[in-house]
Design a protein around this motif. Structure first.
Motif, PDB file in Angstrom:
ATOM      1  N   GLY A 160      27.667  66.412  14.565  1.00 31.80           N
ATOM      2  CA  GLY A 160      27.227  65.155  15.162  1.00 31.80           C
ATOM      3  C   GLY A 160      28.368  64.177  15.314  1.00 31.80           C
ATOM      4  N   TYR A 161      29.266  64.150  14.327  1.00 30.17           N
ATOM      5  CA  TYR A 161      30.443  63.286  14.408  1.00 30.17           C
ATOM      6  C   TYR A 161      31.340  63.687  15.583  1.00 30.17           C
ATOM      7  CZ  TYR A 161      29.655  61.272   9.717  1.00 30.17           C
ATOM      8  OH  TYR A 161      29.150  60.611   8.628  1.00 30.17           O
ATOM      9  N   THR A 162      31.482  65.012  15.820  1.00 29.33           N
ATOM     10  CA  THR A 162      32.337  65.454  16.920  1.00 29.33           C
ATOM     11  C   THR A 162      31.801  64.949  18.258  1.00 29.33           C
ATOM     12  OG1 THR A 162      31.194  67.575  17.325  1.00 29.33           O
ATOM     13  CG2 THR A 162      32.940  67.563  15.663  1.00 29.33           C
ATOM     14  N   ALA A 163      30.471  64.917  18.373  1.00 23.20           N
ATOM     15  CA  ALA A 163      29.874  64.411  19.609  1.00 23.20           C
ATOM     16  C   ALA A 163      30.177  62.930  19.795  1.00 23.20           C
ATOM     17  CB  ALA A 163      28.364  64.651  19.599  1.00 23.20           C
ATOM     18  N   MET A 164      30.081  62.161  18.689  1.00 25.45           N
ATOM     19  CA  MET A 164      30.378  60.726  18.764  1.00 25.45           C
ATOM     20  C   MET A 164      31.849  60.464  19.058  1.00 25.45           C
ATOM     21  SD  MET A 164      28.114  58.871  15.805  1.00 25.45           S
ATOM     22  CE  MET A 164      28.496  60.001  14.472  1.00 25.45           C
ATOM     23  N   SER A 165      32.717  61.362  18.598  1.00 27.04           N
ATOM     24  CA  SER A 165      34.154  61.156  18.803  1.00 27.04           C
ATOM     25  C   SER A 165      34.540  61.195  20.273  1.00 27.04           C
ATOM     26  CB  SER A 165      34.950  62.216  18.034  1.00 27.04           C
ATOM     27  OG  SER A 165      34.828  63.492  18.642  1.00 27.04           O
ATOM     28  N   GLY A 166      33.661  61.759  21.093  1.00 27.33           N
ATOM     29  CA  GLY A 166      33.928  61.793  22.532  1.00 27.33           C
ATOM     30  C   GLY A 166      34.051  60.410  23.134  1.00 27.33           C
ATOM     31  N   ALA A 167      33.489  59.403  22.458  1.00 26.77           N
ATOM     32  CA  ALA A 167      33.550  58.026  22.965  1.00 26.77           C
ATOM     33  C   ALA A 167      34.974  57.496  23.008  1.00 26.77           C
ATOM     34  CB  ALA A 167      32.680  57.112  22.102  1.00 26.77           C
ATOM     35  N   ILE A 168      35.854  58.064  22.188  1.00 28.21           N
ATOM     36  CA  ILE A 168      37.245  57.593  22.182  1.00 28.21           C
ATOM     37  C   ILE A 168      38.215  58.766  22.373  1.00 28.21           C
ATOM     38  CG2 ILE A 168      36.906  55.481  20.865  1.00 28.21           C
ATOM     39  CD1 ILE A 168      37.512  56.930  18.343  1.00 28.21           C
ATOM     40  N   GLY A 169      37.803  59.717  23.222  1.00 27.17           N
ATOM     41  CA  GLY A 169      38.700  60.801  23.600  1.00 27.17           C
ATOM     42  C   GLY A 169      38.877  61.877  22.562  1.00 27.17           C
ATOM     43  N   GLY A 170      37.818  62.148  21.813  1.00 26.26           N
ATOM     44  CA  GLY A 170      37.923  63.135  20.747  1.00 26.26           C
ATOM     45  C   GLY A 170      37.947  64.573  21.196  1.00 26.26           C
ATOM     46  N   GLY A 171      37.499  64.851  22.407  1.00 24.74           N
ATOM     47  CA  GLY A 171      37.441  66.219  22.888  1.00 24.74           C
ATOM     48  C   GLY A 171      36.113  66.875  22.572  1.00 24.74           C
ATOM     49  N   GLY A 172      35.908  68.076  23.096  1.00 25.16           N
ATOM     50  CA  GLY A 172      34.680  68.813  22.842  1.00 25.16           C
ATOM     51  C   GLY A 172      33.521  68.385  23.725  1.00 25.16           C
ATOM     52  N   LEU A 173      32.315  68.761  23.324  1.00 24.54           N
ATOM     53  CA  LEU A 173      31.126  68.486  24.125  1.00 24.54           C
ATOM     54  C   LEU A 173      30.838  66.998  24.254  1.00 24.54           C
ATOM     55  CD1 LEU A 173      28.833  71.346  22.765  1.00 24.54           C
ATOM     56  CD2 LEU A 173      29.715  71.132  25.101  1.00 24.54           C
ATOM     57  N   GLY A 174      31.126  66.224  23.208  1.00 25.91           N
ATOM     58  CA  GLY A 174      30.912  64.782  23.286  1.00 25.91           C
ATOM     59  C   GLY A 174      31.776  64.147  24.354  1.00 25.91           C
ATOM     60  N   ASP A 175      33.014  64.604  24.456  1.00 34.90           N
ATOM     61  CA  ASP A 175      33.939  64.089  25.463  1.00 34.90           C
ATOM     62  C   ASP A 175      33.452  64.424  26.871  1.00 34.90           C
ATOM     63  OD1 ASP A 175      36.392  62.845  26.286  1.00 34.90           O
ATOM     64  OD2 ASP A 175      37.188  64.834  26.693  1.00 34.90           O
ATOM     65  N   VAL A 176      32.993  65.656  27.054  1.00 37.78           N
ATOM     66  CA  VAL A 176      32.469  66.081  28.361  1.00 37.78           C
ATOM     67  C   VAL A 176      31.221  65.287  28.713  1.00 37.78           C
ATOM     68  CG1 VAL A 176      31.381  67.995  29.613  1.00 37.78           C
ATOM     69  CG2 VAL A 176      33.441  68.400  28.259  1.00 37.78           C
ATOM     70  N   ALA A 177      30.344  65.091  27.721  1.00 33.98           N
ATOM     71  CA  ALA A 177      29.106  64.345  27.964  1.00 33.98           C
ATOM     72  C   ALA A 177      29.393  62.927  28.442  1.00 33.98           C
ATOM     73  CB  ALA A 177      28.263  64.313  26.694  1.00 33.98           C
ATOM     74  N   ILE A 178      30.381  62.290  27.839  1.00 34.36           N
ATOM     75  CA  ILE A 178      30.692  60.902  28.190  1.00 34.36           C
ATOM     76  C   ILE A 178      31.494  60.808  29.482  1.00 34.36           C
ATOM     77  CG2 ILE A 178      32.008  58.859  27.467  1.00 34.36           C
ATOM     78  CD1 ILE A 178      31.165  59.578  24.579  1.00 34.36           C
ATOM     79  N   ARG A 179      32.535  61.639  29.614  1.00 35.94           N
ATOM     80  CA  ARG A 179      33.420  61.534  30.779  1.00 35.94           C
ATOM     81  C   ARG A 179      32.776  62.036  32.068  1.00 35.94           C
ATOM     82  NH1 ARG A 179      38.728  64.044  31.034  1.00 35.94           N
ATOM     83  NH2 ARG A 179      38.124  65.578  29.481  1.00 35.94           N
ATOM     84  N   TYR A 180      32.035  63.148  31.968  1.00 35.28           N
ATOM     85  CA  TYR A 180      31.467  63.743  33.172  1.00 35.28           C
ATOM     86  C   TYR A 180      29.971  63.497  33.310  1.00 35.28           C
ATOM     87  CZ  TYR A 180      35.923  66.196  33.310  1.00 35.28           C
ATOM     88  OH  TYR A 180      37.260  66.478  33.353  1.00 35.28           O
ATOM     89  N   GLY A 181      29.263  63.471  32.170  1.00 40.64           N
ATOM     90  CA  GLY A 181      27.824  63.256  32.243  1.00 40.64           C
ATOM     91  C   GLY A 181      27.445  61.805  32.401  1.00 40.64           C
ATOM     92  N   TYR A 182      27.898  60.961  31.458  1.00 39.24           N
ATOM     93  CA  TYR A 182      27.508  59.554  31.464  1.00 39.24           C
ATOM     94  C   TYR A 182      28.289  58.737  32.501  1.00 39.24           C
ATOM     95  CZ  TYR A 182      26.853  54.765  29.860  1.00 39.24           C
ATOM     96  OH  TYR A 182      26.583  53.419  29.810  1.00 39.24           O
TER      97      TYR A 182
END
Length: 221
Positions: A160-182
């Motif tokens: 869950g933390y890895t997904a949240m890390s996408g908000a500040i360029g953390g990489g992984g699925l969270g990053d894809v969700a924010i950059r391309y999805g949201y």
């Protein structure tokens, strides 16, 4: 329908999320496991009470756990840059994930070890077992099912933390969700990342549950 390029991107992001989750959880256990053991051993009424050490460790764990993960990531940016040469990406995020998960794991370990029947500990002491023999053969041995359950919880939390890390360029699925999805309002990408995260979470739960049940059967036979 997802394009082949999008599918490839999601597969790569899934691999990155798995890598970050496993690596950071392992590193967090290297830190959190001994802290959890010391919290039990040095606690008032523990195997070797040391009030000062216990209070210091307890304070550090409580303070670190009180910091929200995203804020902790920002605070850990200088350390991540020092260790990895970058302040973003999977490897840098692992540093922040480790710092966030270690105190949480310490509490999980402490809770599991405190569940061990004191009568078993006293029996080991009466037989002349040393403190560390009691820790590794009695406490950890008796609490192994609970420790496995705790590790399952830890893995799920870190995922869950890895997904949240996408908000500040953390990489992984969270990053894809924010950059391309949201950011691009691409619903299919956003939904795909959610589905993949749910699948990963279920795999963690299933593996952890089966392993704990297997160990539990060994204890009862």
């Amino acid at each position: 329908m997802l394009s082949s390029k999008e599918i490839s991107m999601l597969i790569e992001a899934t691999g990155t999320s798995v890598y970050m989750t496993l690596a950071s959880t392992l590193m967090a256990y290297v830190i959190g496991l001994p802290i959890g053991i010391l919290l039990v051993v040095c606690a008032p009424g523990g195997l070797k009470p040391k009030a000062v050490l216990y209070k210091i460790l307890d304070f550090i764990v409580n303070i670190t756990r009180s910091i929200p993960f995203l804020i902790l990531m920002l605070l850990a940016t200088p350390l991540a840059r020092l260790v990895t040469g970058k302040s973003y990406g999977a490897n840098a995020t692992i540093i922040s994930l480790t710092l966030a998960a270690a105190p949480f794991i310490a509490r999980l370990v402490e809770s599991s070890l405190l569940e061990v029947d004191k009568g078993v500990i006293e029996a080991a002491q009466s037989m002349g077992a040393s403190i560390w023999q009691i820790v590794f053969k009695v406490l950890i041995g008796e609490a192994r099912v609970s420790l496995i359950v705790g590790s399952t919880i830890a893995l799920g939390t870190v995922l869950g933390y890895t997904a949240m890390s996408g908000a500040i360029g953390g990489g992984g699925l969270g990053d894809v969700a924010i950059r391309y999805g949201y950011s691009r309002w691409d619903t299919k990408i956003l939904l795909a990342t959610v589905v993949l995260l749910v699948i990963l979470m279920q795999i963690i739960q299933i593996v952890g549950s089966r392993l704990s049940k297997k160990l539990d059967r060994r204890l009862t036979h």
